[in-house]
Motif scaffolding. Structure first.
Motif, mmCIF file in Angstrom:
data_model
loop_
_atom_site.group_PDB
_atom_site.id
_atom_site.type_symbol
_atom_site.label_atom_id
_atom_site.label_comp_id
_atom_site.label_asym_id
_atom_site.label_seq_id
_atom_site.Cartn_x
_atom_site.Cartn_y
_atom_site.Cartn_z
ATOM 1 N N THR A 1 0.850 -1.190 0.000
ATOM 2 C CA THR A 1 0.000 0.000 0.000
ATOM 3 C C THR A 1 0.887 1.242 0.000
ATOM 4 O OG1 THR A 1 -0.097 0.232 2.412
ATOM 5 C CG2 THR A 1 -1.755 -1.221 1.372
ATOM 6 N N HIS A 2 0.288 2.360 -0.341
ATOM 7 C CA HIS A 2 1.015 3.635 -0.315
ATOM 8 C C HIS A 2 1.555 3.905 1.092
ATOM 9 C CE1 HIS A 2 2.057 7.770 -1.238
ATOM 10 N NE2 HIS A 2 1.377 8.135 -0.158
ATOM 11 N N ASN A 3 0.718 3.657 2.096
ATOM 12 C CA ASN A 3 1.155 3.888 3.484
ATOM 13 C C ASN A 3 2.319 2.990 3.875
ATOM 14 O OD1 ASN A 3 -0.721 5.896 3.917
ATOM 15 N ND2 ASN A 3 -2.226 4.542 4.845
ATOM 16 N N GLU A 4 2.309 1.756 3.420
ATOM 17 C CA GLU A 4 3.427 0.845 3.717
ATOM 18 C C GLU A 4 4.712 1.351 3.086
ATOM 19 O OE1 GLU A 4 1.157 -3.437 4.215
ATOM 20 O OE2 GLU A 4 1.700 -2.752 2.195
ATOM 21 N N GLY B 1 11.879 -4.843 8.795
ATOM 22 C CA GLY B 1 10.558 -4.265 8.592
ATOM 23 C C GLY B 1 9.943 -4.692 7.277
ATOM 24 N N LEU B 2 10.754 -4.707 6.241
ATOM 25 C CA LEU B 2 10.287 -5.147 4.928
ATOM 26 C C LEU B 2 9.831 -6.604 4.982
ATOM 27 C CD1 LEU B 2 9.845 -4.669 1.910
ATOM 28 C CD2 LEU B 2 12.266 -5.225 1.564
ATOM 29 N N SER C 1 6.181 4.088 5.139
ATOM 30 C CA SER C 1 6.414 3.810 6.557
ATOM 31 C C SER C 1 7.897 3.632 6.875
ATOM 32 C CB SER C 1 5.660 2.544 6.975
ATOM 33 O OG SER C 1 6.266 1.391 6.420
ATOM 34 N N ASN C 2 8.233 3.870 8.141
ATOM 35 C CA ASN C 2 9.593 3.611 8.616
ATOM 36 C C ASN C 2 9.906 2.123 8.567
ATOM 37 O OD1 ASN C 2 10.333 6.277 9.121
ATOM 38 N ND2 ASN C 2 9.436 6.239 11.164
ATOM 39 N N GLU C 3 8.890 1.302 8.785
ATOM 40 C CA GLU C 3 9.082 -0.153 8.759
ATOM 41 C C GLU C 3 9.625 -0.606 7.403
ATOM 42 O OE1 GLU C 3 6.686 -4.084 10.258
ATOM 43 O OE2 GLU C 3 5.512 -2.471 9.374
#
Length: 80
Positions: free
Chosen positions: A56-59, A70-71, A62-64
């Motif tokens: 998603t765009h938010n993903e 995180g990835l 994100s810092n994650e």
């Protein structure tokens, strides 16, 4: 293929990663300059195709998303 192994394999093919697993998981591949913006786009396409997911765009913002661990977590969250 195991997601963690595949993701780490990808980053190792791009350059040097820390030696310890715990350090690899925290490694920020963007801030370190390991991959540039063109390689980032390629990486997204590779992982979305290979793991049949769509970030998603938010993903992506994100810092994650910026760390190896995180990835891996994001990819795993799409696969449950």
């Amino acid at each position: 293929m195991d997601i963690k192994i595949r993701v780490i394999e990808f980053f190792k093919s791009q350059g040097k990663l820390p030696n310890l697993d715990s350090e690899i998981m925290k490694f920020n591949y963007l801030d370190s300059g390991l991959i540039d913006s063109m390689k980032l786009v390629e990486m997204i396409v590779i992982f979305e195709d290979e793991f049949k997911i769509k970030f998603t765009h938010n993903e992506l913002q994100s810092n994650e998303f910026r760390t190896v661990g995180g990835l891996i977590n994001l990819i795993n969250s799409h696969r449950v």
